[in-house]
Motif scaffolding. Sequence first.
Motif, PDB file in Angstrom:
ATOM      1  N   LEU A  51       0.827  -1.200   0.000  1.00  0.00           N
ATOM      2  CA  LEU A  51       0.000   0.000   0.000  1.00  0.00           C
ATOM      3  C   LEU A  51       0.865   1.254   0.000  1.00  0.00           C
ATOM      4  O   LEU A  51       0.615   2.201  -0.746  1.00  0.00           O
ATOM      5  N   GLY A  52       1.899   1.254   0.844  1.00  0.00           N
ATOM      6  CA  GLY A  52       2.733   2.441   0.969  1.00  0.00           C
ATOM      7  C   GLY A  52       3.691   2.643  -0.182  1.00  0.00           C
ATOM      8  O   GLY A  52       3.682   3.686  -0.850  1.00  0.00           O
ATOM      9  N   LEU A  53       4.521   1.630  -0.465  1.00  0.00           N
ATOM     10  CA  LEU A  53       5.555   1.776  -1.483  1.00  0.00           C
ATOM     11  C   LEU A  53       5.059   1.448  -2.881  1.00  0.00           C
ATOM     12  O   LEU A  53       5.720   1.778  -3.862  1.00  0.00           O
ATOM     13  N   GLY A  54       3.901   0.805  -2.960  1.00  0.00           N
ATOM     14  CA  GLY A  54       3.318   0.504  -4.251  1.00  0.00           C
ATOM     15  C   GLY A  54       2.233   1.495  -4.617  1.00  0.00           C
ATOM     16  O   GLY A  54       2.420   2.373  -5.449  1.00  0.00           O
ATOM     17  N   TYR A  55       1.106   1.414  -3.953  1.00  0.00           N
ATOM     18  CA  TYR A  55      -0.044   2.214  -4.335  1.00  0.00           C
ATOM     19  C   TYR A  55       0.129   3.700  -4.031  1.00  0.00           C
ATOM     20  O   TYR A  55      -0.024   4.553  -4.908  1.00  0.00           O
TER      21      TYR A  55
END
Length: 507
Positions: free
Chosen positions: A353-357
Amino acid sequence: MHEGEGFRLEKLPLGSRVIYPPESLPGMRDVDGEIRRALDNPLGREPLRELLFAGMKLTIVFDDLSIPLPPMRTPDIRQRVIEQVLELAAAKGVDDVELIAGNALHRRMTPAELKRTVGERVYRSFFPRHLRNHDAEDKANLVEIGHTKHGEVVEINRRAAESDLIVYVNVSLTAMSGGPKSVSVGLASYRSLKHHHNVHTLRHSRSFNDPPNSAMHHSYDRMAGLLGDNLKIFQIETTLNNDTFPSQVGFLNKREWEWTLKDQAAYLAVKRANDLAPPKRRRQLWHKTASPYGVTSVTAGDPIQVHEVTMRNVLRQQLTEVDGPADIGIWGLPYICPYNVNSIMNPILVMSLGLGYFFNLYRNQPIVRPGGVAIYYHPVRNEFHPVHHPSYIDFFEEVLAETTDPVAIETKFEEQFATDPWYIHLYRNSYAYHGVHPLYMWYWGAHALEHLGDVIFVGGDRKTTARMGFRSASTLDDALEMARERVGSSPTINYLHAPPLTMADVR
Protein backbone atom coordinates in the motif's frame (compact mmCIF):
# COMPACT_ATOMS: atom_id res chain seq x y z
CA MET A 1 -2.81 11.50 9.43
CA HIS A 2 -4.33 8.08 8.80
CA GLU A 3 -2.47 5.31 10.62
CA GLY A 4 -4.16 1.99 10.01
CA GLU A 5 -7.39 1.66 11.99
CA GLY A 6 -6.79 5.06 13.56
CA PHE A 7 -5.80 8.64 12.85
CA ARG A 8 -4.10 11.57 14.55
CA LEU A 9 -3.43 15.27 14.21
CA GLU A 10 0.20 16.11 13.47
CA LYS A 11 2.10 19.38 13.37
CA LEU A 12 4.37 19.46 10.35
CA PRO A 13 7.54 21.58 10.21
CA LEU A 14 7.15 25.11 8.90
CA GLY A 15 7.35 25.18 5.11
CA SER A 16 5.98 21.66 4.56
CA ARG A 17 3.67 21.33 1.56
CA VAL A 18 0.40 19.48 2.00
CA ILE A 19 -1.04 18.01 -1.22
CA TYR A 20 -4.83 17.92 -0.96
CA PRO A 21 -7.31 16.47 -3.47
CA PRO A 22 -9.50 18.81 -5.50
CA GLU A 23 -13.02 19.46 -4.28
CA SER A 24 -15.30 16.46 -4.59
CA LEU A 25 -17.23 16.60 -7.86
CA PRO A 26 -21.02 16.49 -7.78
CA GLY A 27 -22.51 13.07 -8.38
CA MET A 28 -25.03 12.39 -11.13
CA ARG A 29 -28.62 12.95 -10.08
CA ASP A 30 -30.15 10.28 -12.34
CA VAL A 31 -27.63 7.42 -12.32
CA ASP A 32 -30.02 4.86 -13.80
CA GLY A 33 -30.88 7.27 -16.61
CA GLU A 34 -27.17 7.83 -17.32
CA ILE A 35 -26.64 4.07 -17.50
CA ARG A 36 -29.46 3.74 -20.03
CA ARG A 37 -28.01 6.60 -22.07
CA ALA A 38 -24.56 4.98 -22.09
CA LEU A 39 -25.90 1.59 -23.17
CA ASP A 40 -27.98 3.17 -25.94
CA ASN A 41 -25.26 5.58 -27.13
CA PRO A 42 -21.94 3.74 -26.78
CA LEU A 43 -18.61 4.88 -28.17
CA GLY A 44 -17.37 2.90 -31.18
CA ARG A 45 -19.99 0.15 -30.82
CA GLU A 46 -23.60 -0.44 -31.76
CA PRO A 47 -26.09 0.10 -28.91
CA LEU A 48 -25.97 -2.87 -26.55
CA ARG A 49 -29.52 -3.95 -27.42
CA GLU A 50 -28.40 -4.38 -31.05
CA LEU A 51 -25.55 -6.69 -30.03
CA LEU A 52 -27.89 -9.05 -28.18
CA PHE A 53 -29.84 -11.86 -29.86
CA ALA A 54 -31.65 -15.05 -28.92
CA GLY A 55 -29.44 -18.12 -28.72
CA MET A 56 -26.25 -16.16 -28.06
CA LYS A 57 -23.77 -16.82 -25.28
CA LEU A 58 -23.42 -13.71 -23.08
CA THR A 59 -20.86 -13.36 -20.29
CA ILE A 60 -20.99 -10.41 -17.89
CA VAL A 61 -17.75 -9.82 -16.01
CA PHE A 62 -17.43 -7.35 -13.14
CA ASP A 63 -14.66 -5.96 -10.96
CA ASP A 64 -14.23 -7.85 -7.70
CA LEU A 65 -14.22 -6.48 -4.15
CA SER A 66 -10.75 -4.94 -4.47
CA ILE A 67 -12.43 -1.71 -5.65
CA PRO A 68 -13.81 0.74 -4.74
CA LEU A 69 -12.18 1.38 -1.38
CA PRO A 70 -13.89 1.64 1.02
CA PRO A 71 -16.80 -0.31 -0.49
CA MET A 72 -19.63 1.93 -1.68
CA ARG A 73 -23.07 2.12 -0.19
CA THR A 74 -25.59 -0.20 -1.75
CA PRO A 75 -26.89 -0.37 -4.36
CA ASP A 76 -23.41 -0.78 -5.79
CA ILE A 77 -22.95 0.83 -9.20
CA ARG A 78 -22.08 -2.61 -10.60
CA GLN A 79 -25.49 -3.88 -9.50
CA ARG A 80 -27.25 -0.99 -11.20
CA VAL A 81 -25.38 -1.54 -14.46
CA ILE A 82 -25.74 -5.34 -14.43
CA GLU A 83 -29.49 -5.14 -13.81
CA GLN A 84 -29.98 -2.97 -16.89
CA VAL A 85 -27.78 -5.23 -19.03
CA LEU A 86 -29.81 -8.25 -17.92
CA GLU A 87 -33.10 -6.47 -18.66
CA LEU A 88 -31.94 -5.76 -22.21
CA ALA A 89 -30.77 -9.37 -22.59
CA ALA A 90 -34.09 -10.75 -21.35
CA ALA A 91 -36.00 -8.53 -23.75
CA LYS A 92 -33.96 -10.00 -26.62
CA GLY A 93 -34.53 -13.60 -25.50
CA VAL A 94 -30.95 -14.23 -24.35
CA ASP A 95 -31.05 -17.15 -21.93
CA ASP A 96 -27.41 -18.32 -21.85
CA VAL A 97 -25.96 -15.79 -19.41
CA GLU A 98 -23.07 -16.17 -16.98
CA LEU A 99 -21.77 -13.63 -14.46
CA ILE A 100 -18.12 -13.84 -13.42
CA ALA A 101 -16.15 -11.83 -10.86
CA GLY A 102 -12.86 -10.81 -12.47
CA ASN A 103 -10.74 -11.68 -9.45
CA ALA A 104 -7.58 -12.97 -11.23
CA LEU A 105 -5.28 -14.25 -8.43
CA HIS A 106 -7.27 -12.52 -5.70
CA ARG A 107 -9.24 -14.55 -3.20
CA ARG A 108 -12.71 -15.72 -4.15
CA MET A 109 -15.56 -13.49 -3.08
CA THR A 110 -17.84 -15.09 -0.52
CA PRO A 111 -21.54 -15.57 -1.33
CA ALA A 112 -22.34 -12.59 0.93
CA GLU A 113 -19.78 -10.41 -0.86
CA LEU A 114 -21.13 -11.41 -4.26
CA LYS A 115 -24.65 -10.67 -3.12
CA ARG A 116 -23.68 -7.23 -1.84
CA THR A 117 -22.01 -6.39 -5.16
CA VAL A 118 -24.63 -7.58 -7.65
CA GLY A 119 -27.72 -7.14 -5.47
CA GLU A 120 -30.38 -9.47 -4.09
CA ARG A 121 -32.33 -9.90 -7.32
CA VAL A 122 -29.36 -10.84 -9.51
CA TYR A 123 -27.85 -13.00 -6.81
CA ARG A 124 -31.05 -14.96 -6.25
CA SER A 125 -31.50 -15.51 -9.99
CA PHE A 126 -27.97 -16.63 -10.88
CA PHE A 127 -26.07 -17.94 -7.85
CA PRO A 128 -24.42 -20.45 -7.64
CA ARG A 129 -24.53 -22.06 -11.09
CA HIS A 130 -24.35 -18.91 -13.21
CA LEU A 131 -22.74 -16.39 -10.84
CA ARG A 132 -19.24 -17.29 -9.78
CA ASN A 133 -15.64 -16.26 -9.28
CA HIS A 134 -13.02 -16.65 -11.98
CA ASP A 135 -10.65 -19.54 -11.24
CA ALA A 136 -7.15 -18.86 -12.58
CA GLU A 137 -6.08 -22.43 -11.75
CA ASP A 138 -8.96 -24.29 -13.42
CA LYS A 139 -6.92 -25.59 -16.36
CA ALA A 140 -9.93 -27.09 -18.13
CA ASN A 141 -11.68 -23.74 -18.13
CA LEU A 142 -8.82 -21.62 -19.41
CA VAL A 143 -8.04 -21.02 -23.07
CA GLU A 144 -4.97 -19.56 -24.72
CA ILE A 145 -5.89 -16.76 -27.10
CA GLY A 146 -2.37 -16.35 -28.47
CA HIS A 147 0.89 -14.47 -27.95
CA THR A 148 1.63 -10.76 -28.28
CA LYS A 149 4.49 -9.48 -30.43
CA HIS A 150 6.56 -9.44 -27.21
CA GLY A 151 5.90 -13.15 -26.62
CA GLU A 152 3.41 -12.59 -23.80
CA VAL A 153 0.93 -15.45 -23.37
CA VAL A 154 -2.68 -14.33 -23.30
CA GLU A 155 -4.74 -16.98 -21.52
CA ILE A 156 -8.17 -16.21 -20.08
CA ASN A 157 -11.38 -17.74 -18.79
CA ARG A 158 -12.79 -20.22 -21.33
CA ARG A 159 -16.43 -19.29 -20.83
CA ALA A 160 -15.67 -15.65 -21.61
CA ALA A 161 -13.41 -16.51 -24.54
CA GLU A 162 -16.10 -18.67 -26.14
CA SER A 163 -18.90 -16.14 -25.68
CA ASP A 164 -20.53 -14.19 -28.46
CA LEU A 165 -20.19 -11.07 -26.31
CA ILE A 166 -18.33 -10.12 -23.14
CA VAL A 167 -19.80 -7.23 -21.19
CA TYR A 168 -17.29 -5.90 -18.66
CA VAL A 169 -18.61 -3.76 -15.80
CA ASN A 170 -15.89 -1.64 -14.23
CA VAL A 171 -15.36 0.85 -11.40
CA SER A 172 -12.31 3.02 -12.08
CA LEU A 173 -11.19 4.28 -8.68
CA THR A 174 -7.73 5.33 -9.92
CA ALA A 175 -6.00 5.94 -13.22
CA MET A 176 -4.46 2.45 -13.13
CA SER A 177 -7.86 0.72 -13.25
CA GLY A 178 -10.11 -0.25 -16.14
CA GLY A 179 -9.46 -0.13 -19.86
CA PRO A 180 -6.99 -2.71 -21.16
CA LYS A 181 -6.51 -4.05 -17.63
CA SER A 182 -10.07 -5.31 -17.25
CA VAL A 183 -10.40 -8.54 -19.26
CA SER A 184 -6.67 -9.16 -19.78
CA VAL A 185 -6.03 -9.17 -16.01
CA GLY A 186 -9.34 -9.93 -14.31
CA LEU A 187 -9.89 -13.16 -16.27
CA ALA A 188 -6.24 -14.18 -16.68
CA SER A 189 -4.15 -17.10 -15.50
CA TYR A 190 -0.78 -17.02 -13.79
CA ARG A 191 0.82 -17.75 -17.19
CA SER A 192 -0.47 -14.40 -18.43
CA LEU A 193 -0.15 -12.33 -15.28
CA LYS A 194 3.54 -13.04 -14.76
CA HIS A 195 4.38 -11.07 -17.92
CA HIS A 196 3.51 -7.76 -16.27
CA HIS A 197 3.59 -8.58 -12.56
CA ASN A 198 7.37 -8.93 -12.40
CA VAL A 199 10.19 -6.84 -10.98
CA HIS A 200 11.55 -5.56 -14.30
CA THR A 201 8.17 -4.37 -15.55
CA LEU A 202 7.13 -2.78 -12.27
CA ARG A 203 10.45 -0.96 -11.88
CA HIS A 204 9.84 0.56 -15.30
CA SER A 205 6.31 1.73 -14.51
CA ARG A 206 6.69 5.42 -13.68
CA SER A 207 3.99 5.47 -12.39
CA PHE A 208 1.22 2.87 -12.17
CA ASN A 209 -1.24 5.78 -12.49
CA ASP A 210 0.40 7.27 -15.58
CA PRO A 211 -0.23 4.61 -18.26
CA PRO A 212 1.90 6.23 -21.02
CA ASN A 213 4.92 5.88 -18.71
CA SER A 214 3.99 2.49 -17.27
CA ALA A 215 5.61 -0.65 -18.68
CA MET A 216 2.87 -2.58 -16.90
CA HIS A 217 0.19 -0.77 -18.87
CA HIS A 218 2.13 -1.23 -22.11
CA SER A 219 1.85 -4.98 -21.51
CA TYR A 220 -1.87 -4.62 -20.74
CA ASP A 221 -2.29 -2.73 -24.01
CA ARG A 222 -0.61 -5.45 -26.05
CA MET A 223 -2.72 -8.15 -24.43
CA ALA A 224 -5.93 -6.15 -24.79
CA GLY A 225 -5.11 -5.58 -28.47
CA LEU A 226 -4.87 -9.32 -29.04
CA LEU A 227 -8.13 -9.89 -27.16
CA GLY A 228 -9.81 -7.18 -29.21
CA ASP A 229 -8.78 -8.91 -32.42
CA ASN A 230 -10.33 -12.20 -31.30
CA LEU A 231 -13.25 -11.36 -28.99
CA LYS A 232 -16.17 -8.95 -28.96
CA ILE A 233 -16.00 -6.86 -25.76
CA PHE A 234 -18.49 -4.22 -24.67
CA GLN A 235 -16.92 -2.19 -21.86
CA ILE A 236 -18.94 -0.23 -19.29
CA GLU A 237 -16.80 2.00 -17.06
CA THR A 238 -17.87 4.17 -14.16
CA THR A 239 -16.07 6.78 -12.07
CA LEU A 240 -16.73 8.07 -8.56
CA ASN A 241 -16.22 11.31 -6.71
CA ASN A 242 -14.21 11.81 -3.52
CA ASP A 243 -17.06 11.47 -1.01
CA THR A 244 -15.08 8.75 0.73
CA PHE A 245 -16.22 8.85 4.36
CA PRO A 246 -19.79 8.86 5.74
CA SER A 247 -21.16 11.74 7.79
CA GLN A 248 -20.17 10.34 11.20
CA VAL A 249 -16.52 10.71 10.20
CA GLY A 250 -17.13 13.37 7.59
CA PHE A 251 -14.30 15.51 8.93
CA LEU A 252 -11.94 13.06 7.21
CA ASN A 253 -13.23 14.33 3.85
CA LYS A 254 -12.26 17.92 4.64
CA ARG A 255 -9.13 20.05 4.81
CA GLU A 256 -8.34 20.67 8.47
CA TRP A 257 -8.73 24.46 8.31
CA GLU A 258 -12.27 23.94 7.00
CA TRP A 259 -13.37 22.06 10.11
CA THR A 260 -16.31 23.64 11.89
CA LEU A 261 -16.75 23.43 15.66
CA LYS A 262 -19.00 20.43 14.99
CA ASP A 263 -16.23 18.75 12.96
CA GLN A 264 -13.68 19.41 15.70
CA ALA A 265 -16.00 17.92 18.32
CA ALA A 266 -16.66 14.91 16.07
CA TYR A 267 -12.92 14.39 15.63
CA LEU A 268 -12.32 14.39 19.39
CA ALA A 269 -15.26 12.08 20.11
CA VAL A 270 -14.53 9.59 17.32
CA LYS A 271 -10.81 9.49 18.06
CA ARG A 272 -11.37 8.86 21.77
CA ALA A 273 -13.91 6.10 21.08
CA ASN A 274 -11.66 4.59 18.41
CA ASP A 275 -8.58 4.59 20.66
CA LEU A 276 -10.51 2.95 23.52
CA ALA A 277 -12.11 0.23 21.39
CA PRO A 278 -10.53 -3.25 21.48
CA PRO A 279 -8.47 -3.88 18.30
CA LYS A 280 -10.83 -6.52 16.93
CA ARG A 281 -13.88 -4.32 17.44
CA ARG A 282 -12.10 -1.34 15.93
CA ARG A 283 -11.31 -3.37 12.79
CA GLN A 284 -14.88 -4.57 12.49
CA LEU A 285 -16.24 -1.04 12.71
CA TRP A 286 -13.91 0.35 10.06
CA HIS A 287 -14.61 -2.52 7.66
CA LYS A 288 -18.33 -1.89 8.01
CA THR A 289 -17.78 1.65 6.72
CA ALA A 290 -19.57 2.23 3.44
CA SER A 291 -18.70 5.24 1.33
CA PRO A 292 -21.40 7.63 0.07
CA TYR A 293 -19.68 8.07 -3.30
CA GLY A 294 -21.40 9.93 -6.06
CA VAL A 295 -21.12 8.53 -9.58
CA THR A 296 -19.45 11.08 -11.87
CA SER A 297 -19.53 9.24 -15.21
CA VAL A 298 -20.89 6.16 -16.97
CA THR A 299 -19.37 5.38 -20.37
CA ALA A 300 -19.91 2.31 -22.56
CA GLY A 301 -18.71 0.81 -25.82
CA ASP A 302 -15.30 0.11 -27.32
CA PRO A 303 -12.82 -0.45 -24.45
CA ILE A 304 -10.16 1.93 -25.83
CA GLN A 305 -12.51 4.82 -26.53
CA VAL A 306 -14.39 4.31 -23.27
CA HIS A 307 -11.24 4.35 -21.20
CA GLU A 308 -10.07 7.66 -22.66
CA VAL A 309 -13.22 9.29 -21.27
CA THR A 310 -12.85 7.45 -17.97
CA MET A 311 -9.27 8.64 -17.51
CA ARG A 312 -10.31 12.25 -18.02
CA ASN A 313 -12.96 11.90 -15.32
CA VAL A 314 -10.59 10.21 -12.86
CA LEU A 315 -7.94 12.90 -13.31
CA ARG A 316 -10.53 15.68 -13.14
CA GLN A 317 -11.38 14.46 -9.64
CA GLN A 318 -7.95 13.55 -8.29
CA LEU A 319 -5.16 15.49 -10.03
CA THR A 320 -3.38 18.18 -7.99
CA GLU A 321 -0.42 20.17 -9.35
CA VAL A 322 2.75 20.10 -7.25
CA ASP A 323 5.77 22.30 -7.83
CA GLY A 324 8.59 19.77 -7.73
CA PRO A 325 9.59 16.86 -5.48
CA ALA A 326 10.86 17.23 -1.91
CA ASP A 327 13.63 15.65 0.15
CA ILE A 328 11.03 13.85 2.26
CA GLY A 329 7.65 12.44 1.30
CA ILE A 330 5.05 11.68 3.98
CA TRP A 331 2.00 9.45 3.64
CA GLY A 332 -0.57 8.32 6.19
CA LEU A 333 -1.76 4.80 5.38
CA PRO A 334 -5.40 3.92 6.10
CA TYR A 335 -6.92 0.68 7.33
CA ILE A 336 -7.84 -0.66 3.91
CA CYS A 337 -6.16 -1.67 0.65
CA PRO A 338 -7.33 -3.76 -2.32
CA TYR A 339 -6.37 -7.03 -0.60
CA ASN A 340 -7.65 -6.77 2.97
CA VAL A 341 -11.33 -6.00 2.47
CA ASN A 342 -13.13 -7.70 5.39
CA SER A 343 -9.70 -8.90 6.48
CA ILE A 344 -6.41 -7.87 8.12
CA MET A 345 -3.78 -5.46 6.82
CA ASN A 346 -0.70 -7.64 7.24
CA PRO A 347 2.86 -6.22 7.00
CA ILE A 348 3.32 -7.20 3.34
CA LEU A 349 0.11 -5.39 2.43
CA VAL A 350 1.28 -2.33 4.38
CA MET A 351 4.46 -2.36 2.28
CA SER A 352 2.44 -2.76 -0.93
CA LEU A 353 0.00 0.00 0.00
CA GLY A 354 2.73 2.44 0.97
CA LEU A 355 5.56 1.78 -1.48
CA GLY A 356 3.32 0.50 -4.25
CA TYR A 357 -0.04 2.21 -4.34
CA PHE A 358 0.48 5.47 -2.43
CA PHE A 359 4.03 6.13 -3.65
CA ASN A 360 2.72 5.76 -7.22
CA LEU A 361 -0.06 8.32 -6.84
CA TYR A 362 1.82 10.67 -9.13
CA ARG A 363 2.44 11.80 -12.70
CA ASN A 364 5.80 12.87 -14.14
CA GLN A 365 7.86 12.20 -10.98
CA PRO A 366 7.30 11.11 -7.37
CA ILE A 367 6.63 13.65 -4.63
CA VAL A 368 10.03 12.75 -3.13
CA ARG A 369 13.33 13.12 -4.99
CA PRO A 370 15.64 10.21 -5.90
CA GLY A 371 17.55 9.16 -2.80
CA GLY A 372 15.07 10.94 -0.56
CA VAL A 373 13.22 9.54 2.42
CA ALA A 374 9.68 8.19 2.68
CA ILE A 375 7.90 8.47 6.02
CA TYR A 376 4.74 6.44 6.50
CA TYR A 377 2.27 6.31 9.36
CA HIS A 378 1.10 2.79 10.24
CA PRO A 379 1.50 0.45 13.24
CA VAL A 380 2.70 -2.41 10.95
CA ARG A 381 1.59 -5.11 13.36
CA ASN A 382 2.66 -8.71 12.87
CA GLU A 383 -0.89 -9.86 12.15
CA PHE A 384 -2.16 -12.09 9.36
CA HIS A 385 -5.53 -13.50 8.32
CA PRO A 386 -4.86 -17.26 8.26
CA VAL A 387 -7.65 -18.00 5.76
CA HIS A 388 -7.09 -15.13 3.34
CA HIS A 389 -3.30 -14.88 3.47
CA PRO A 390 -1.68 -18.26 4.22
CA SER A 391 1.19 -17.85 1.74
CA TYR A 392 1.82 -14.35 3.12
CA ILE A 393 2.67 -15.88 6.49
CA ASP A 394 5.26 -18.19 4.96
CA PHE A 395 6.64 -15.38 2.80
CA PHE A 396 7.12 -13.12 5.82
CA GLU A 397 8.63 -15.79 8.07
CA GLU A 398 10.80 -17.64 5.56
CA VAL A 399 11.55 -15.53 2.49
CA LEU A 400 12.08 -12.14 4.14
CA ALA A 401 14.28 -13.80 6.76
CA GLU A 402 16.65 -14.61 3.88
CA THR A 403 16.35 -11.57 1.60
CA THR A 404 14.27 -8.47 0.90
CA ASP A 405 15.68 -7.92 -2.60
CA PRO A 406 12.85 -8.19 -5.16
CA VAL A 407 15.04 -9.69 -7.88
CA ALA A 408 16.48 -12.33 -5.55
CA ILE A 409 12.98 -13.17 -4.32
CA GLU A 410 11.64 -13.46 -7.86
CA THR A 411 14.55 -15.63 -9.00
CA LYS A 412 14.60 -18.04 -6.08
CA PHE A 413 11.06 -18.23 -4.75
CA GLU A 414 8.41 -17.27 -7.32
CA GLU A 415 7.98 -20.63 -9.00
CA GLN A 416 7.84 -22.39 -5.63
CA PHE A 417 5.04 -20.16 -4.32
CA ALA A 418 3.18 -20.05 -7.65
CA THR A 419 3.01 -23.82 -8.12
CA ASP A 420 2.70 -25.08 -4.54
CA PRO A 421 -0.24 -27.58 -4.56
CA TRP A 422 -1.47 -26.57 -1.09
CA TYR A 423 -1.60 -22.88 -1.93
CA ILE A 424 -3.42 -23.71 -5.17
CA HIS A 425 -5.91 -25.85 -3.27
CA LEU A 426 -6.62 -23.04 -0.80
CA TYR A 427 -7.00 -20.50 -3.62
CA ARG A 428 -9.47 -22.72 -5.48
CA ASN A 429 -11.47 -24.19 -2.60
CA SER A 430 -11.16 -21.76 0.30
CA TYR A 431 -10.86 -17.98 0.33
CA ALA A 432 -7.10 -17.58 0.02
CA TYR A 433 -5.12 -15.32 -2.26
CA HIS A 434 -3.03 -17.22 -4.77
CA GLY A 435 0.28 -18.52 -3.45
CA VAL A 436 2.31 -16.10 -5.57
CA HIS A 437 0.34 -13.04 -4.45
CA PRO A 438 2.62 -11.90 -1.59
CA LEU A 439 5.58 -11.93 -3.97
CA TYR A 440 3.67 -9.76 -6.42
CA MET A 441 2.82 -7.35 -3.62
CA TRP A 442 6.51 -7.13 -2.75
CA TYR A 443 7.39 -6.47 -6.40
CA TRP A 444 4.72 -3.74 -6.32
CA GLY A 445 7.12 -1.65 -4.23
CA ALA A 446 10.19 -2.37 -6.39
CA HIS A 447 10.18 1.04 -8.11
CA ALA A 448 9.95 2.86 -4.76
CA LEU A 449 12.68 0.70 -3.21
CA GLU A 450 14.98 1.60 -6.09
CA HIS A 451 14.08 5.30 -5.92
CA LEU A 452 14.24 5.94 -2.17
CA GLY A 453 17.21 6.26 0.15
CA ASP A 454 15.31 5.26 3.30
CA VAL A 455 11.86 4.19 4.50
CA ILE A 456 10.64 4.99 8.02
CA PHE A 457 7.35 4.02 9.68
CA VAL A 458 6.06 6.30 12.43
CA GLY A 459 4.52 4.06 15.08
CA GLY A 460 5.63 0.92 13.25
CA ASP A 461 6.44 -2.24 15.17
CA ARG A 462 10.25 -2.37 15.28
CA LYS A 463 10.69 -6.09 14.71
CA THR A 464 8.17 -6.21 11.88
CA THR A 465 9.55 -3.21 10.03
CA ALA A 466 13.13 -4.45 10.51
CA ARG A 467 12.20 -7.83 8.99
CA MET A 468 11.12 -5.95 5.86
CA GLY A 469 14.30 -3.85 5.75
CA PHE A 470 12.72 -0.62 7.02
CA ARG A 471 13.11 1.52 10.13
CA SER A 472 10.57 2.65 12.70
CA ALA A 473 10.23 5.81 14.75
CA SER A 474 8.06 6.64 17.75
CA THR A 475 7.21 10.17 16.60
CA LEU A 476 7.46 12.39 13.54
CA ASP A 477 10.28 14.33 15.21
CA ASP A 478 12.22 11.10 15.64
CA ALA A 479 11.57 10.14 12.01
CA LEU A 480 12.74 13.55 10.77
CA GLU A 481 15.88 13.28 12.89
CA MET A 482 16.60 9.85 11.37
CA ALA A 483 15.94 11.19 7.88
CA ARG A 484 18.47 14.00 8.30
CA GLU A 485 21.22 11.41 7.98
CA ARG A 486 20.33 11.29 4.27
CA VAL A 487 18.71 14.61 3.44
CA GLY A 488 20.46 17.12 5.68
CA SER A 489 19.29 19.33 8.50
CA SER A 490 16.78 21.49 6.59
CA PRO A 491 14.87 19.14 4.29
CA THR A 492 11.91 20.07 2.13
CA ILE A 493 8.75 18.05 2.84
CA ASN A 494 5.73 17.00 0.77
CA TYR A 495 2.79 15.35 2.54
CA LEU A 496 0.27 13.58 0.27
CA HIS A 497 -3.02 13.99 2.13
CA ALA A 498 -4.98 10.84 1.27
CA PRO A 499 -7.57 9.39 1.44
CA PRO A 500 -9.66 10.88 -0.16
CA LEU A 501 -7.53 9.95 -3.12
CA THR A 502 -5.08 12.53 -4.43
CA MET A 503 -2.88 12.15 -7.48
CA ALA A 504 0.10 14.50 -7.54
CA ASP A 505 1.03 16.06 -10.89
CA VAL A 506 4.65 16.83 -9.98
CA ARG A 507 6.36 19.38 -12.26
